[in-house]
Write a protein that holds these residues in place. Structure first.
Motif: not given
Length: 387
Positions: A201-202, A255, A286
């Motif tokens: 994520q990210g 994301y 996110g």
């Protein structure tokens, strides 16, 4: 408590202007419920294209739809019969009046493919997202962050009930929904890929790394990603390229769009679990990006900025080619301005800067840069936000 869906007045306006309106968004987000509660100017007829009985009514689509030409025809899960778009084009051209068709879909127009060309100039699309901060109470921000915004997850009677709904949604999506959209592949591989994306994520999307870890080709990774992105599960945030002579990062950031699904995919069951995980900062980042994109919508384009020298900005709000706001996102109560953020503002010529963090108010850090809570930022950028 949930307020009226944010998109309601805009949907009503579109229906008064366009022959066909497409309401798109992920499954179980509330599209059907919303449309069935609309105040339509004329009688309506509803067809669910996942039901064999309703699909059978369209065996001769032209005859059936002409029989109901004085009604608003609602076609749910339109991606199940993309061949209808050509028929709808002819019917609209014969009788061009507003509000004739409402098309509900669980895939983007690009993923449906045929719709973009067949109904060009005749249809307007709106995306219904999971609940966002404009649709819930200000004091429920942590609940929205943990559970995500899918109605049955957010409104569940317990944390366990919310988690069980999300687990079942993920399982059904992988085993059934992706196949219905056209991705016929090994569900186990797709699930592994989705969970790997959640743990990244990210981060920057490097397809080769995922391909190597999964033992599949890069084109296969990109195909999986196309379907996850096209069905509103994943957001790809593109890099911003101002006219500066610096080495810039070229890959998008990835994301999981709904924070509740992110937490389920990564095995996080509660707020207490989350705050003790390394993922907490990326989860908050996110969540903030998704809230801003969903609430502020189309007037802005959204990017991130990063150079190989270390200058970085989590989110840029761009309008008419100008960076209106540069945003740094921090999971902290004591925000500080980094050197990299200052350089990013200079490089992009951002008009204003904000450090969005876990505070509930806002205050200046220096000229043109404020520390702000997420609710404050959205209320400031969208005056109708809290009404």
């Amino acid at each position: 408590m949930v307020k009226k869906r944010y998109i309601w007045p805009l949907l009503q306006e579109y229906l008064s202007l366009f022959p066909a309106v497409g309401l798109i968004g992920p499954r179980q987000v509330g599209k059907t419920t919303l449309v069935k509660n609309l105040l339509l100017e004329k009688e309506s007829i509803y067809l669910d294209l996942e039901k064999a009985s309703d699909k059978a009514k369209l065996a001769n689509a032209e005859l059936f739809l002409k029989t109901h030409q004085n009604k608003t025809v609602i076609l749910d899960e339109i991606q199940m019969m993309p061949e209808l778009f050509t028929e709808l084009r002819s019917l609209i051209d014969e009788k061009r009046e507003a509000g004739r068709f409402i098309l509900l879909g669980s895939a983007s127009p690009d993923l449906i493919r045929k719709s973009a060309d067949s109904l060009a100039g005749r249809i307007a699309y709106l995306e219904l997202t999971p609940f966002h901060l404009g649709e819930v109470e200000a004091d429920e921000i942590d609940k929205l962050w943990i559970r995500g915004g899918f109605p049955l997850s957010y409104l569940a009677n317990s944390e366990r009930g919310s988690r069980l709904w999300r687990e079942n949604f993920i399982k059904t999506y992988i085993e059934r929904d992706l196949g219905l959209l056209g991705l016929n592949t090994d569900p186990f591989l797709v699930e592994r890929f989705w969970r790997m994306l959640a743990h990244a994520q990210g981060g920057l999307l490097v397809s080769e790394n995922f391909a190597r870890a999964l033992g599949i080709s890069r084109p296969t990774v990109n195909r999986y990603l196309e379907f996850l992105h096209g069905s509103f599960m994943v957001r790809l945030l593109q890099p911003y390229f101002p006219n500066v002579k610096k080495r810039l990062v070229a890959s998008p950031k990835v994301y999981i769009r709904d924070s509740g699904l992110l937490h389920t995919l990564t095995g996080i069951d509660s707020y207490e679990d989350l705050i003790n995980q390394l993922l907490v900062g990326n989860s908050w980042e996110g969540f903030v990006i998704e809230q801003i994109c969903n609430v502020l919508g189309d007037p802005y384009e959204y990017y991130f900025y990063r150079t190989h020298q270390g200058a970085e900005c989590d989110l840029l709000l761009v309008k008419s080619g100008k960076v209106k706001h540069a945003i740094e996102i921090k999971n902290t109560l004591s925000p500080k301005i980094s050197k990299g953020f200052r350089i990013s503002m200079q490089d992009t010529r951002a008009e204003k800067g904000a450090i969005i963090c876990r505070i509930t108010d806002s205050y200046p850090l220096e000229e043109n840069i404020e520390a702000m809570g997420l609710w404050n930022f959205l209320e400031n950028k969208k005056p109708t936000f809290s009404k």
